[in-house]
Write an enzyme that holds these catalytic residues in place. Structure first.
Site, short mmCIF file in Angstrom:
data_model
loop_
_atom_site.label_atom_id
_atom_site.label_comp_id
_atom_site.label_asym_id
_atom_site.label_seq_id
_atom_site.Cartn_x
_atom_site.Cartn_y
_atom_site.Cartn_z
N ASP A 35 25.66 6.66 31.82
CA ASP A 35 24.91 5.51 31.51
C ASP A 35 23.70 5.81 30.64
OD1 ASP A 35 23.34 7.08 33.32
OD2 ASP A 35 23.00 5.71 34.73
N ARG A 94 1.82 9.72 14.59
CA ARG A 94 0.92 8.89 13.63
C ARG A 94 0.48 7.59 13.98
NH1 ARG A 94 5.77 8.77 9.43
NH2 ARG A 94 6.76 9.10 11.59
N LYS A 189 -3.85 6.36 -1.59
CA LYS A 189 -2.35 5.54 -1.14
C LYS A 189 -2.86 4.38 -0.10
CE LYS A 189 0.19 6.81 2.62
NZ LYS A 189 0.88 7.88 3.33
N ARG A 191 -1.14 1.78 2.65
CA ARG A 191 0.10 1.25 3.43
C ARG A 191 -0.15 -0.04 4.17
NH1 ARG A 191 4.86 3.78 5.08
NH2 ARG A 191 4.11 5.73 4.77
N ASP A 216 2.08 17.31 2.25
CA ASP A 216 1.79 16.29 3.06
C ASP A 216 2.38 16.82 4.60
OD1 ASP A 216 1.08 13.96 4.11
OD2 ASP A 216 2.56 12.70 2.92
N THR A 221 10.26 8.04 5.38
CA THR A 221 11.41 7.45 4.56
C THR A 221 11.29 7.92 2.89
OG1 THR A 221 9.59 5.91 3.77
CG2 THR A 221 11.04 5.57 5.70
C1 R5P Z 1 1.07 9.24 6.59
O1 R5P Z 1 -0.08 9.04 6.50
C2 R5P Z 1 1.73 10.67 6.60
O2 R5P Z 1 0.83 11.76 6.48
C3 R5P Z 1 3.00 10.51 5.77
O3 R5P Z 1 2.43 10.55 4.13
C4 R5P Z 1 4.12 9.66 5.82
O4 R5P Z 1 4.24 9.38 7.24
C5 R5P Z 1 5.03 9.64 4.89
O5 R5P Z 1 5.94 8.55 5.22
P1 R5P Z 1 6.93 8.11 4.31
O6 R5P Z 1 7.85 9.24 3.77
O7 R5P Z 1 7.83 6.95 5.00
O8 R5P Z 1 6.33 7.30 3.25
#
Ligand code: R5P
Length: 298
Positions: A35, A94, A189, A191, A216, A221
């Site tokens: 299950d 995150r 950047k 988002r 980073d 993605t």
């Molecule tokens: C966000 O602030 C993180 O440090 C990364 O830059 C982020 O998680 C990257 O995500 P993705 O590859 O989806 O752009």
């Protein structure tokens, strides 16, 4: 006495830790019931022992968290003297704030839950925001592996420029720049919190003829890295290398990165997965074992 329990570790992590610490290794028995429920069993006695659980939080984050909870609680029940959880990739990190009204602060729940099980120590690698660890209380440690990765590839980087893809990554970029003895810069950047779409503010970067090392914590993605890489290629970068702690590489991330001109991704073995061919994986188990030894956790 001390024991290492391998739960769902990244490839190479358990072997590396066990041989560096010269400890006894045991593998947690685990399975899924028909299950979908999780079963775990500790295959050794732990009464009076200091136990290190080697695990991670990706892939299948929710299963990994449940496994960790069951194992920690069982070790405590069975009388372990101390329990340390090594979770190189900490999932949900995150979501460390309520960005939009009504959202869960997911990392707070995860860390408070682990702490509520009387877990003594928690070790993570390059958690998204180090301040999140205060939700665990005393005994949580963040180990940064980025300068270690940089040292490993240093000799292959001709005329490097280190770049943070956003302001949040500037401390990481500075640490890598120091390890490489290279200059650094950052992009800005944004988002969209609803659609997840990433945009980068135009900026002049002196990247002409350089090997740009984009730093980073996570590639998910690949959108952030791909956007930054295209920007740098337009600015004349000769090569673009991504140096990241956790290469999740979801969906068509590899294609996106290649098309944007990323030559390679260098990462640590923090995830329990096989990696696509653009990713070069560096084993950080020795570094983590040294940290555990220095702190006297085992
Ligand atoms: C966000 O602030 C993180 O440090 C990364 O830059 C982020 O998680 C990257 O995500 P993705 O590859 O989806 O752009």
């Amino acid at each position: 006495m001390s024991k290492v329990l391998c739960l769902t570790p990244p490839k190479g992590m358990c072997d590396g830790i066990v041989s560096s610490l010269r400890a006894e290794a045991h593998f947690v028995e685990k399975k899924k019931f028909p299950d979908g429920e999780t079963y775990v069993r500790i295959p050794t006695t732990v009464s009076g022992e200091d136990v290190l659980v080697v695990h991670t939080g990706f892939p299948e984050q929710n299963d990994r968290i449940i496994e960790a909870m069951f194992v920690i609680d069982t070790l405590k029940d069975l009388g372990a003297e101390s329990v340390t959880l090594l979770m190189p990739y900490m999932p949900y990190a995150r979501q460390d704030r309520r960005f939009r009204e009504g959202e869960a602060v997911s990392i707070k729940v995860v860390l408070r839950t682990l702490a509520s099980l009387d877990l003594d120590y928690l070790i993570v690698v390059d958690i998204h925001k180090e301040y999140s660890l205060s939700e665990f209380g005393n005994g949580a440690f963040n180990v940064t592996v980025l300068p270690y990765l940089a040292e490993r590839v240093k000799d292959e980087l001709e005329d490097p420029l280190v770049l943070a893809p956003d302001r949040g990554a500037t401390l990481r970029a500075k640490a890598v720049a120091a390890a490489l003895g290279a200059p650094w810069d950052y992009l800005e950047k944004r988002r969209d919190r609803v659609t997840g779409e990433v945009t980068i503010k135009p900026k002049e970067i002196s990247a002409q003829g350089k090997t740009v090392v984009i730093v980073d914590d996570i590639i998910s993605t690949g959108s952030t890295l791909a956007l930054a890489a295209s920007h740098l290629k337009r600015a004349g970068a000769k090569k673009v290398i991504a140096l990241v702690s956790h290469a999740l590489m979801i969906g068509d991330a590899e294609r996106k990165l290649r098309e944007a001109g990323v030559d390679a991704v260098v990462t640590a073995n923090t995830l329990a997965r096989e990696y696509p061919s653009i990713v070069r994986v560096i084993d950080v188990s020795k570094l983590l074992a040294e940290f555990i030894e220095e702190k006297g956790l085992l």
